[in-house]
Design a protein around this motif. Structure first.
Motif, short mmCIF file in Angstrom:
data_model
loop_
_atom_site.label_atom_id
_atom_site.label_comp_id
_atom_site.label_asym_id
_atom_site.label_seq_id
_atom_site.Cartn_x
_atom_site.Cartn_y
_atom_site.Cartn_z
N LEU A 156 0.84 -1.21 0.00
CA LEU A 156 0.00 0.00 0.00
C LEU A 156 0.87 1.26 0.00
N ILE A 157 1.90 1.26 0.85
CA ILE A 157 2.79 2.43 0.92
C ILE A 157 3.55 2.60 -0.39
N PHE A 158 4.03 1.48 -0.94
CA PHE A 158 4.78 1.57 -2.20
C PHE A 158 3.89 2.03 -3.34
N ALA A 159 2.62 1.55 -3.35
CA ALA A 159 1.68 2.01 -4.38
C ALA A 159 1.43 3.51 -4.23
N PHE A 160 1.28 3.96 -2.97
CA PHE A 160 1.09 5.40 -2.73
C PHE A 160 2.30 6.19 -3.20
N LEU A 161 3.52 5.70 -2.89
CA LEU A 161 4.74 6.38 -3.31
C LEU A 161 4.87 6.39 -4.83
N PHE A 162 4.45 5.28 -5.48
CA PHE A 162 4.51 5.21 -6.94
C PHE A 162 3.59 6.27 -7.56
N ILE A 163 2.35 6.34 -7.07
CA ILE A 163 1.39 7.32 -7.61
C ILE A 163 1.88 8.74 -7.33
N THR A 164 2.35 8.96 -6.09
CA THR A 164 2.87 10.28 -5.73
C THR A 164 4.06 10.65 -6.59
N GLY A 165 4.99 9.70 -6.75
CA GLY A 165 6.18 9.96 -7.56
C GLY A 165 5.83 10.26 -9.00
N PHE A 166 4.86 9.51 -9.53
CA PHE A 166 4.45 9.72 -10.93
C PHE A 166 3.88 11.12 -11.13
N TYR A 167 2.99 11.52 -10.22
CA TYR A 167 2.39 12.85 -10.36
C TYR A 167 3.39 13.97 -10.05
N LEU A 168 4.31 13.71 -9.12
CA LEU A 168 5.36 14.70 -8.85
C LEU A 168 6.25 14.88 -10.08
N ALA A 169 6.60 13.74 -10.70
CA ALA A 169 7.44 13.81 -11.90
C ALA A 169 6.73 14.58 -13.01
N LYS A 170 5.43 14.30 -13.20
CA LYS A 170 4.67 15.01 -14.23
C LYS A 170 4.55 16.49 -13.89
N MET A 171 4.37 16.77 -12.59
CA MET A 171 4.25 18.16 -12.16
C MET A 171 5.55 18.92 -12.40
N PHE A 172 6.70 18.27 -12.12
CA PHE A 172 7.99 18.92 -12.32
C PHE A 172 8.34 19.08 -13.79
#
Length: 386
Positions: A156-172
């Motif tokens: 669950l935490i890794f899935a959350f980090l994956f989604i967060t990382g993906f959106y952070l990368a797109k945002m940056f």
């Protein structure tokens, strides 16, 4: 909004996600392992401590029974504990109990398959009992449940980090992508803007050496347009360009010169330029003021209607350029001074003219106000500080 990425941007996104998720995975694995070790040790200590307490309690019951000439009841003992137990004499013979394994009495605590067995010798031979043996059946169940919880939490935490990382990368990467798209559009628009006057010149000169007055006029206008584009690009992008030294200039004289320059272009759209220009002095370099005037007048002509009007007023330390053109939507007014911004794609241009105006106004502390209504026109008011 869908972000279209180039191959290099996709590669950068994948590398970022790989590094981010890889480091997160390693960190989470270390945390999960440490948590597992701490919790399993805690379970072990808790269960063995319970087993010792139960064994000591049974030994005390046996000793007390002998001292009071009572008999012990294995069934009663079994009812009061949550473990399997057995009683052994000095020759390791089982007297009573429900532990089927063959016990190794050389160790106080020993693992048998998925259980731990504890041996307590505190009965000291009372009632013929030398060893109290306790067997637990819950440690590995607890460990299994612990592993399940850790694994689920990890995923669950890794899935959350994956989604967060993906959106952070797109945002940056989104600002970079937007700037690239703006630059691509700017290059396309610049090419188009340069192509139009160049095509006009080629068409006028393709009929041989004799040029009519009309063709000469077209060539002149086209050459002026190329010159203006070149000067705007130089002014905006060559930050280390050599500028004239600012001085107190008669800006009314410069403004009149530029109006004469644009009258031919205005006449092509049958746009009438009306002026009310008074003598005005302002501390500025000449090229900057020319760029300021040219972009405002050029826009007033470009976005005007056929047969429209332009009012140019210079007095009381204010310069007003008012047109009767297409106007600007109120929602777009806040963005018109941004580089490469274009409120519409109808009239061409590549969105740097008003950015130049804004840059010059900031540099020379000139206040700029805009009032516009769609289908009615736009008014630019520049206020020069005394």
């Amino acid at each position: 909004m869908v972000i279209v990425l180039t191959r290099s941007e996709k590669s950068a996104l994948v590398r970022f996600l790989g590094l981010y998720l890889g480091s997160s995975f390693i960190l989470l694995t270390i945390i999960a392992w440490l948590f597992y070790k701490v919790e399993s040790n805690l379970y072990y200590d808790l269960i063995t401590s319970n087993m010792k307490n139960v064994a000591a309690k049974i030994s005390s019951t046996i000793i007390y029974a002998q001292m009071t000439n009572q008999k012990i009841s294995p069934e009663k003992i079994r009812e009061n504990i949550e473990f399997d137990f057995a009683l052994y004499d000095h020759s390791y013979k089982k007297l009573v109990g429900n532990i089927p394994e063959k016990i190794d009495f050389s160790k106080k605590i020993k693992q048998y398959d998925n259980s731990f067995i504890l041996i307590d010798d505190s009965a000291l031979g009372h009632l013929g009992v030398n060893y109290v043996v306790i067997k637990e059946n819950i440690f590995y169940k607890k460990i299994y449940q612990l592993k399940e919880k850790i694994l689920i939490s990890f995923l669950l935490i890794f899935a959350f980090l994956f989604i967060t990382g993906f959106y952070l990368a797109k945002m940056f990467i989104k600002p970079i992508t937007n700037e690239r798209l703006k630059l691509n559009n700017f290059i396309k628009d610049t090419t188009h803007e340069l192509n139009t006057p160049i095509t006009a010149i080629l068409m006028c000169t393709s009929n041989g050496s004799s040029l009519s007055e009309k063709n000469i006029q077209r060539i002149n206008l086209s050459a002026k347009r190329i010159s203006e584009i070149y000067k705007d690009l130089i002014y905006l992008f060559l930050e280390e360009k050599k500028k004239e030294t600012p001085s107190n200039l008669r800006i009314d004289l410069i403004l009149n010169e530029q109006i004469e320059y644009f009258k031919t272009l205005a006449s092509k759209k049958r746009v009438e330029i009306k002026t009310d220009i008074k003598q005005t002095t302002f501390f500025i370099d000449k090229e900057s003021f020319i760029r300021l005037c040219n972009n405002l007048i050029s826009n007033a002509i470009k976005y005007n209607k056929i047969g429209g009007e332009i009012d140019i007023i210079l007095k009381d330390n204010k310069m007003i350029v008012k047109d009767t053109g297409i106007g600007i939507n109120k929602q777009n007014l806040k963005d018109i001074f941004k580089r490469f911004y274009r409120a519409n794609n109808v009239q061409g241009g590549f969105g740097i003219g008003l950015n130049i105006v804004y840059t010059i106004c900031n540099e020379y502390d000139i206040k700029v106000d805009v009032d516009s209504k769609e289908k009615e026109g736009t008014t630019f008011i520049l206020t020069f500080k005394e």
